[in-house]
Design a protein around this motif. Structure first.
Motif, short mmCIF file in Angstrom:
data_model
loop_
_atom_site.label_atom_id
_atom_site.label_comp_id
_atom_site.label_asym_id
_atom_site.label_seq_id
_atom_site.Cartn_x
_atom_site.Cartn_y
_atom_site.Cartn_z
N THR A 229 -1.07 -3.38 10.70
CA THR A 229 -0.20 -3.91 11.75
C THR A 229 1.23 -3.43 11.56
O THR A 229 1.88 -2.96 12.51
CB THR A 229 -0.25 -5.44 11.75
N LEU A 230 1.74 -3.53 10.34
CA LEU A 230 3.12 -3.12 10.09
C LEU A 230 3.30 -1.61 10.23
O LEU A 230 4.30 -1.14 10.79
CB LEU A 230 3.55 -3.56 8.69
N ILE A 231 2.34 -0.84 9.73
CA ILE A 231 2.43 0.62 9.84
C ILE A 231 2.48 1.03 11.31
O ILE A 231 3.31 1.86 11.72
CB ILE A 231 1.26 1.29 9.11
N LEU B 41 8.22 -1.31 -5.74
CA LEU B 41 7.50 -0.59 -6.79
C LEU B 41 6.22 -1.35 -7.06
O LEU B 41 6.25 -2.51 -7.45
CB LEU B 41 8.35 -0.50 -8.06
N GLU B 42 5.10 -0.70 -6.80
CA GLU B 42 3.78 -1.35 -6.88
C GLU B 42 3.34 -1.57 -8.32
O GLU B 42 3.43 -0.67 -9.16
CB GLU B 42 2.76 -0.48 -6.13
N THR C 81 0.82 -1.21 0.00
CA THR C 81 0.00 0.00 0.00
C THR C 81 0.86 1.26 0.00
O THR C 81 1.98 1.27 0.54
CB THR C 81 -0.92 0.04 1.23
N PRO C 82 0.36 2.36 -0.59
CA PRO C 82 1.11 3.62 -0.57
C PRO C 82 1.41 4.10 0.85
O PRO C 82 2.47 4.68 1.11
CB PRO C 82 0.19 4.59 -1.31
N GLU D 158 5.47 5.11 4.99
CA GLU D 158 5.94 4.91 6.37
C GLU D 158 7.34 4.30 6.39
O GLU D 158 8.16 4.65 7.24
CB GLU D 158 4.97 4.00 7.12
N ARG D 159 7.63 3.40 5.46
CA ARG D 159 8.95 2.77 5.41
C ARG D 159 10.00 3.74 4.92
O ARG D 159 11.18 3.66 5.29
CB ARG D 159 8.92 1.53 4.52
N GLY D 160 9.62 4.68 4.05
CA GLY D 160 10.56 5.66 3.55
C GLY D 160 11.63 5.05 2.68
O GLY D 160 11.46 3.99 2.07
#
Length: 338
Positions: A226-228, A111-112, A95-96, A101-103
């Motif tokens: 969860t990850l965000i 790359l989506e 997701t964008p 968030e990961r930067g």
């Protein structure tokens, strides 16, 4: 055992792509976006291991759709031998919000799919480009962390349990079941708190195993949320995972030379293949005036606008039938279809 001699590879790019046509198309695109680099393409992770050790690429590009089994072990191994290498994964489902968030400091940059060619170019140039002169950092395999590995595990078609080992004897694990993070634990915590803790560990190593048939469920939220949440919590000062600011890379304007040759219209719904065909024709005749279209309707509009001398069109179009498109274009004037 003595090490084998290696090539000077500071300007190498390694592409892992199992489909030959896409491999050729991506390499063609790379000639535009990384013109000073050499490209080497392989079809499997086994081939990639050998090529990476020989060439020590600056960048690894992996088409991860569909996923490659053994990717966690592969990048863990590459981290040990190529810690300064950067990685671009072409994948679906990231997701964008999570990407933001990961930067830029994650070991694996995503790359989506689907993406525009300009997005591919921007991603490649961001990992190879002018930020290097600013003194700011970008993520490399040395920075491989739980969020990188979790995204690989979430792409796996099977249920997996990933064991995590880090400095100071720290151990933990997280489980992925049905493409969701369902459980995490360390000696100090369970659930999301365990994910946050493992995100802050120094020098983590990851071992992928098949998930047990029965395991507690300590995480219930969707995997992306969860990850965000875990990444945001791990960045707080008390957890000791500061993230340096991402440098802004100025866009480089392109100047196209004037061309006076025949007008060529190319219609295909795969943008990388469009670029490959366009590059091949430009190499054969640099004077050609070429226009591209991703759909039949767009192609018909472009044909009306430029009145091409030749149209190269994919027989299977995503929006209208080839017969309809060809009738519309030949009605404009006697242009040649191929």
């Amino acid at each position: 055992m003595p090490s084998s001699p290696v090539k000077t590879a500071e300007h190498n790019v390694l592409l892992i792509e199992e489909y030959d046509a896409l491999s050729v198309a991506i390499q063609s695109a790379l000639t535009k976006f990384a013109p000073h680099h050499r490209f080497h393409a392989v079809r499997s992770l086994a081939e990639a291991r050998r090529a990476a050790l020989e060439q020590k690429p600056e960048l690894i590009i992996l088409d991860f759709d569909p996923p490659y089994p053994g990717a966690i072990a592969f990048f863990g191994e590459m981290r040990g031998v190529l810690p300064e290498t950067r990685v671009l994964l072409i994948a679906a489902g990231v997701t964008p919000e999570l990407t933001a968030e990961r930067g830029a400091n994650g070991a694996l940059q995503f790359l989506e799919k689907p993406f525009e060619l300009v997005e591919f170019g921007a991603a490649v140039q961001a990992l190879l480009g002018p930020w290097m002169e600013t003194g700011m950092s970008r993520g490399t395999l040395h920075d491989l962390a739980l969020d990188d590995v979790a995204l690989l595990a979430l792409s796996s078609p099977r249920n997996v349990a990933v064991e995590v080992r880090a400095d100071e004897g720290r151990t933990g694990e997280f489980h992925v079941r049905n493409s969701q993070i369902t459980h995490a634990r360390t000696t100090e915590a369970e659930g999301k708190r365990a994910l946050v803790e493992m995100l802050t560990w120094n020098n983590p190593h990851f071992i992928e195993n098949i998930a047990p048939e029965s395991a507690p469920r300590t995480i219930h939220d969707p995997w992306a949320a969860t990850l965000i949440e875990a990444l945001r919590e791990a960045k707080k000062p008390k957890h000791g995972r500061p993230v340096p600011a991402e440098p802004k890379v100025p866009a480089q304007p392109a100047v196209a030379p004037t061309k006076t040759g025949p007008k060529i219209l190319i219609i295909d719904d795969t943008e990388m293949l469009l670029i490959f065909v366009e590059d091949s024709l430009a190499l054969a005749d640099p004077t050609l005036q070429m226009t591209t279209a991703l759909t039949g309707l767009h192609g018909v509009k472009e044909a009306a606008r430029i009145i091409p001398d030749l149209v190269l069109v994919d027989y299977v179009l995503p929006d209208i039938k080839f017969v309809v498109a060809s009738e519309e274009m030949t009605a404009l004037r006697s242009c040649q279809l191929s």
